[in-house]
Design an enzyme around this catalytic site. Structure first.
Site, short mmCIF file in Angstrom:
data_model
loop_
_atom_site.label_atom_id
_atom_site.label_comp_id
_atom_site.label_asym_id
_atom_site.label_seq_id
_atom_site.Cartn_x
_atom_site.Cartn_y
_atom_site.Cartn_z
N THR A 108 1.24 2.82 7.74
CA THR A 108 1.64 2.84 6.33
C THR A 108 1.64 4.15 5.77
OG1 THR A 108 -0.78 2.99 5.49
CG2 THR A 108 0.11 0.62 6.32
N CYS A 109 2.08 4.31 4.60
CA CYS A 109 2.63 5.50 3.75
C CYS A 109 1.45 5.70 2.68
CB CYS A 109 3.66 5.48 3.21
SG CYS A 109 3.65 4.10 1.71
N ASP A 110 0.02 5.21 3.12
CA ASP A 110 -0.85 5.34 2.49
C ASP A 110 -1.95 6.29 3.11
OD1 ASP A 110 -3.71 4.66 0.76
OD2 ASP A 110 -2.42 3.04 0.08
N SER A 111 -2.61 7.18 2.36
CA SER A 111 -3.67 8.08 2.86
C SER A 111 -4.72 7.53 3.31
CB SER A 111 -3.63 9.40 1.73
OG SER A 111 -4.32 8.57 0.76
N ASN B 125 2.93 -2.33 2.76
CA ASN B 125 4.14 -1.91 3.27
C ASN B 125 4.77 -3.18 4.05
OD1 ASN B 125 3.27 1.50 4.40
ND2 ASN B 125 3.48 0.61 2.24
#
EC number: 4.1.1.19
Length: 588
Positions: free
Chosen positions: A483-486, A557
């Site tokens: 995912t593009c989540d930190s 995502n």
């Protein structure tokens, strides 16, 4: 005196938490260093399953684990009730909120038949899901959600079919609705005054979400005269995943006092006590009394339960609600490593023209601490300043150089003087350096979709490679998802190895970080893993994900619906494997 082990499968089993009271009988490591599921006389290598079906990600559902947990609970009660002379019945129920997907409920129904395993429901949707079993037999059905006419009409179907239906009441509204359904038995759900520790402690105490306060209960008893005739159960829920036995004891004591007091004021029909779902699952089985590692076992829990209520006369039926304990171990998430990256800056030794290192590291721990403070000072001084590319490269090189050279020097100090390890790990600054990650492994899953509690409540899940378990790890790695989540990263790892091992084995092969110390309980900043070889498929497994993760899964995502490898037994005890694909394909 035997020579300490360099590395072995037995060391890996302890390092990766595979000697486990719940799953150790069927999840283990074979002589090739592969993680295997034992089914009777057969062993199934998990890596073979992933390769056979061409999967990068999969949920492996080992349904016999559910049956095994059920039997362990029931046999424990049977043995201890005889020891204590307890004559009350034992009534296990499965709280459907823990995992309401059809395959799990089917397993609970099928495997629970010999134990008369009932169900605890909290919504109209859960009742509708159970409707398929309406005429297949009768079980106990406890409902403790919001009461309405629509709910009661469905529950009446079960009551007419011979099920033992009990509706918990938590408000006057519930009693108003139940007044119209005279055949339904009532449970009194009461708030515990005691508030245990843990992530869900807020659900107990006077401000907790569930149950009646005593002053409200006494008021309702006066207004609803029929209550003492229809009430047959007391429900006291102290919270989930209660990890210290003393807190469990306090909840049991409250429930026993409440039972005796209500019986004394005319509630003679109360014969069932439900102490809620506080039984903690050992996500790490080291018995430390922490959120991931309760300091008691199922034997301790049921022994305490029986001892607390054996003085109540007549002995009440004891309800067991431990849903996590029953289903957590049945689901394993497996994901392929798709990329390996540096965790921070890459190490480049400073050298002069002859290849010798230009900057040395002191041979003393105090000198090393000064160097560490120096690197911190550098970062502090440049904070907020704009650096040129050349300046930035130089600063990164200096910081990385000192960090890695310090680690090498610390290992040298420990090898020459093993007793120095005590002083080193007691120093927070040095300990952090020696247990920090050096790599980031990108894995083919989404924590939000596949293991959401790792993000939502920082739940600890045991991580293990499914291969190379006969080899010493190479590095400590943080796991990053797709995912593009930190927040899509997992780094926490508990190391708890009791076997005496050689000094060399304490450190990873490539980055020299500590992966374990004999007889020391450590929390590492990364997970001990192996660097995949060229064109090698390397897989990571996340264990004990069978409770709550399925119903909480998100479409973060738009990654969701992992394929499932379902393993069950046929009538002869042979494994039956079925693959269920939900449309999720490779996301790379």
């Amino acid at each position: 005196m035997s020579k300490p082990a360099e590395w072995s499968v037995e060391v890996s089993k302890q390092l990766y938490g595979l000697e486990h009271s719940n799953r150790g009988e069927y999840l283990t490591v074979d002589e090739t260093g592969s993680l295997v599921l034992k089914v009777g006389e057969e062993s199934i290598r998990i890596i073979d399953l992933m390769k056979k079906y061409g999967l990068e990600t999969a949920y492996i559902r080992f349904l016999p684990a559910i049956k095994s947990a059920m039997r362990r609970v029931f046999e424990t009660y049977k043995t201890l009730s005889q020891v204590h002379g307890y004559t009350g019945k034992f009534q296990p129920v499965f709280p459907m909120k823990v995992n309401p997907i059809p395959i799990v409920i089917d397993a609970i129904w099928k495997y629970g038949e010999e134990f008369n395993w009932g169900f605890n429901t909290g919504s109209i949707g859960e009742i509708k899901l159970l409707h398929k079993y309406l005429n297949k037999g009768s079980r106990l059905l406890i409902y403790d959600g919001v009461v309405s006419d629509n709910v009661l009409k469905l529950l009446m179907d079960f009551e007419k079919a011979g099920w033992n239906v009990i509706v918990d009441v938590e408000s006057e509204h519930d009693l108003q609705v139940l007044s119209k359904y005279a055949n339904i038995h009532v449970g009194l759900r009461v708030k515990p005054f005691y508030k245990p520790g843990g992530k869900w402690s807020h659900s107990a105490g006077l401000e907790g979400k569930f149950g009646l306060t005593i002053n409200t209960l006494l008021k309702l008893i006066k207004e609803y005269k029929w209550l003492n005739e229809r009430a047959i159960l007391i429900h006291v829920h102290g919270g989930s995943q209660i990890y210290e036995l003393k807190h469990i004891a306090a909840i049991f004591e409250e429930a026993k006092t409440l039972l005796n007091d209500l019986r004394n004021i005319g509630f003679e029909n109360i014969s069932i006590i439900d102490t809620g779902g506080g039984m903690a699952y050992p996500y790490h089985d080291s018995r430390k009394g922490t959120p991931e590692s309760p300091n008691y076992t199922i034997v301790d829990y049921i022994n305490l339960l029986i001892k607390k209520f054996k003085d109540a006369q007549p002995h009440p039926t004891l309800v067991f609600e431990g849903g996590r304990y029953i289903v957590a171990s049945h689901r394993i998430v497996v994901a392929k490593v798709v990329d390996v990256r540096p965790y921070s800056t890459e190490y480049k030794p400073f050298e002069n023209g002859n290849g010798a290192r230009m900057v040395g590291i002191p041979d003393s721990i105090e000198g090393i601490k000064k160097i560490l403070q120096y690197t911190r000072d550098i970062q502090s001084k440049i904070k907020g300043k704009t650096l040129t590319l050349t300046e930035r490269e130089r600063v990164e090189d200096i910081i990385t150089h000192f960090r890695e050279e310090i680690i090498v020097k610390l290992v040298e100090i420990i090898r020459s003087n093993p007793s120095s390890i005590e002083k080193i790990i007691d120093d927070p600054l040095i300990y952090k350096v020696l247990t920090s990650p050096s790599k980031r492994f990108i894995i083919s899953l989404s924590l939000f979709a596949d293991i959401p509690d790792a993000v939502l409540v920082n739940q600890y899940f045991q991580v293990t490679p499914i291969q190379k378990l006969d080899e010493r790890p190479d590095v400590l790695a943080v796991l990053g998802d797709l995912t593009c989540d930190s927040m899509g990263e997992l780094r926490e790892f508990i190391s708890d190895v009791e076997i005496e091992t050689s000094i060399n084995s304490w450190f990873n092969r490539m980055d020299f970080r500590i992966n374990h110390l004999p007889k020391k309980y450590l929390k590492l900043g990364g997970i001990p893993l192996h660097l995949p070889g060229k064109d090698e498929d390397y897989y990571i497994a996340f264990l004990d994900t069978g409770a709550y993760q399925d119903p909480l899964a998100m479409k973060h995502n738009l990654i969701y619906g992992a394929p499932e490898i379902v393993i069950d037994l046929d009538d002869s005890g042979k494994p039956v494997i079925k693959v269920v694909k939900h449309g999720r394909k490779s996301y790379l």
